[in-house]
Design an enzyme around this catalytic site. Structure first.
Site, PDB file in Angstrom:
ATOM      1  CG  HIS A  25      -2.042   0.966   1.148  1.00  0.00           C
ATOM      2  ND1 HIS A  25      -3.361   0.587   1.146  1.00  0.00           N
ATOM      3  CD2 HIS A  25      -2.045   2.323   1.064  1.00  0.00           C
ATOM      4  CE1 HIS A  25      -4.130   1.662   1.071  1.00  0.00           C
ATOM      5  NE2 HIS A  25      -3.346   2.738   1.012  1.00  0.00           N
ATOM      6  CG  HIS A  27      -1.460   6.207  -2.190  1.00  0.00           C
ATOM      7  ND1 HIS A  27      -2.615   6.188  -2.945  1.00  0.00           N
ATOM      8  CD2 HIS A  27      -1.777   5.625  -1.002  1.00  0.00           C
ATOM      9  CE1 HIS A  27      -3.596   5.630  -2.237  1.00  0.00           C
ATOM     10  NE2 HIS A  27      -3.110   5.276  -1.062  1.00  0.00           N
ATOM     11  CG  ASP A  29      -0.960  10.579  -5.594  1.00  0.00           C
ATOM     12  OD1 ASP A  29      -0.810   9.509  -4.979  1.00  0.00           O
ATOM     13  OD2 ASP A  29      -2.081  11.098  -5.770  1.00  0.00           O
ATOM     14  N   GLY A 186      -9.545   7.972  -2.340  1.00  0.00           N
ATOM     15  CA  GLY A 186     -10.162   9.266  -2.149  1.00  0.00           C
ATOM     16  C   GLY A 186     -11.003   9.294  -0.890  1.00  0.00           C
ATOM     17  CG  HIS A 213      -8.063   3.343  -0.001  1.00  0.00           C
ATOM     18  ND1 HIS A 213      -7.491   2.997  -1.199  1.00  0.00           N
ATOM     19  CD2 HIS A 213      -7.099   4.008   0.700  1.00  0.00           C
ATOM     20  CE1 HIS A 213      -6.235   3.446  -1.241  1.00  0.00           C
ATOM     21  NE2 HIS A 213      -5.969   4.057  -0.099  1.00  0.00           N
ATOM     22  CD  GLU A 216      -7.190   6.034   5.221  1.00  0.00           C
ATOM     23  OE1 GLU A 216      -6.127   6.644   5.397  1.00  0.00           O
ATOM     24  OE2 GLU A 216      -7.696   5.847   4.094  1.00  0.00           O
ATOM     25  CG  ASP A 313      -1.568   5.746   3.154  1.00  0.00           C
ATOM     26  OD1 ASP A 313      -1.932   5.412   2.014  1.00  0.00           O
ATOM     27  OD2 ASP A 313      -2.253   6.472   3.901  1.00  0.00           O
TER      28      ASP A 313
END
Length: 372
Positions: A25, A27, A29, A186, A213, A216, A313
């Protein structure tokens, strides 16, 4: 046990950075080097909240401590802003792979949302191909350095938009050229997986792996929808599954727990939890249990037999690495090398790879820990 300034730690005399790791996991970006952001922003005239790499890194760190996922996500405006050309996507993906390898990662899955990278005129296919080129360039560079790493793409659809079916089709189109999974990302609360049922149906019909996701920023209903509507094979974070556990008695290391049906299903089916300790603290995902990493229910889930994995993350926002996340868990819960090896075994078994390749990863982890 000693923690170095870069987050490395020695357990039983072994540097964690040198141990083989799996990252599930992570990302793209959320992992752009601050120095790269500064350089690329200058080229396009994007104004940043700080003008140098150290200052920008500090700003991301401060912003990530908002205790709100929505506020946390706003910081991505700056990383996504410099990821709108094929050249920049390729560079950032290459650096991402190199940074994973420097952290001891031998297999990683990088997730990102192609729909967010079209402002410069790229098509969805162009964006995926640019990232794949960067991944392959990074893998080649790591190979030349005498190490080895493999990285697969997970394409994320933004759950607040209406392009999930299009992104699912994109993932299927590129399943033979680097894309290994699908995700929705998102703002979680108010945007359940059921909103994207058509995309998930298509993926299920084509036997394509999905992680969602869930658990969370929203609770058990989000996890339930991820499993039933999304047919998720893994849960992105999933930390709020703890809400379906009733701790009856705790005596030292002995815990008596009553399971709810959902928690029992996730535990008994060994559905992997993509836990990200620092991020879960920063976004308020564990606010029901506390505000410090020692309050994270990671250890409870581990002791109860859930398939826990350790992830970063967003490396840039949380100013972390997989080595650092493991170090923090050791410091908080007193884990030894056997525990850390178990987390990597869980992650290897959960990778979106054929079973033969997952078994190979397990062997590589066992060999690496044994040689330590």
């Amino acid at each position: 046990m000693s923690i170095a300034s870069d987050g490395d730690i020695k357990v039983e005399g072994v540097s964690l950075r040198s141990l083989p790791k799996i990252s599930l996991h992570d990302h793209l970006d959320g992992a752009v080097r601050p120095g790269t952001i500064v350089e690329l922003a200058a080229e396009i005239g994007l104004e940043l909240p700080a003008g140098d790499a150290d200052g920008l890194g500090d700003w991301f760190t401060k912003r990530s401590r908002s205790d709100s996922l929505v506020d946390y996500l706003e910081s991505f405006d700056y990383t996504v802003g410099v990821m709108q050309t094929a050249e920049n996507l390729t560079r950032i993906a290459r650096e991402f792979v190199e940074d994973l390898a420097a952290d001891g990662v031998i297999y990683g899955e990088v997730r990102w949302a192609p729909e967010q990278h079209l402002a410069g005129g790229l098509s969805l296919d162009d964006a995926v191909e640019a990232v794949q080129q960067g991944i392959e360039d990074g893998e080649d560079a790591v190979d030349r350095s005498g190490r080895s790493i493999r990285v697969g793409q997970i394409l994320s659809a933004m759950r607040q938009s209406d392009r999930s079916l299009e992104i699912a089709e994109l993932a299927l189109d590129h399943r033979e050229s680097g894309v290994v999974g699908f995700d929705i990302a998102g703002p979680e609360d108010g945007y359940p997986a059921s909103d994207h049922r058509e995309a998930f149906d298509l993926l299920a019909e084509n036997f394509f792996p999905v992680t969602v996701h869930a658990g969370e920023a929203a609770g058990l209903a989000s996890i339930r929808s991820a499993l039933l509507d999304g047919r998720a094979l893994r849960l992105g974070h999933g930390v709020r599954i703890v809400s379906d556990l009733d701790v009856i008695d705790r005596d030292g290391d002995e815990v008596q727990v009553k399971f709810g049906d959902l928690a029992r299903w996730v535990r008994d089916r060994e559905i992997p939890l993509e836990l990200s300790p620092s991020s879960n603290v920063h976004t308020g995902a564990i606010e029901a249990w506390g505000t410090e990493l020692a309050d994270h229910p990671f250890d409870l889930l581990y002791q109860l037999g859930f398939a826990v994995t350790v992830n970063v993350d967003n490396r840039t926002m949380s100013r972390t690495s997989l080595t650092r996340e493991l170090a923090l868990l050791v410091d908080a819960f007193g884990y030894d090398l056997d525990d850390l090896e178990a987390f990597q075994f869980n992650a290897a078994s959960a990778a979106f790879l054929p079973i033969e390749e997952r078994e190979e990863l397990v062997e590589m982890i066992a060999d690496g820990f044994r040689r330590s």
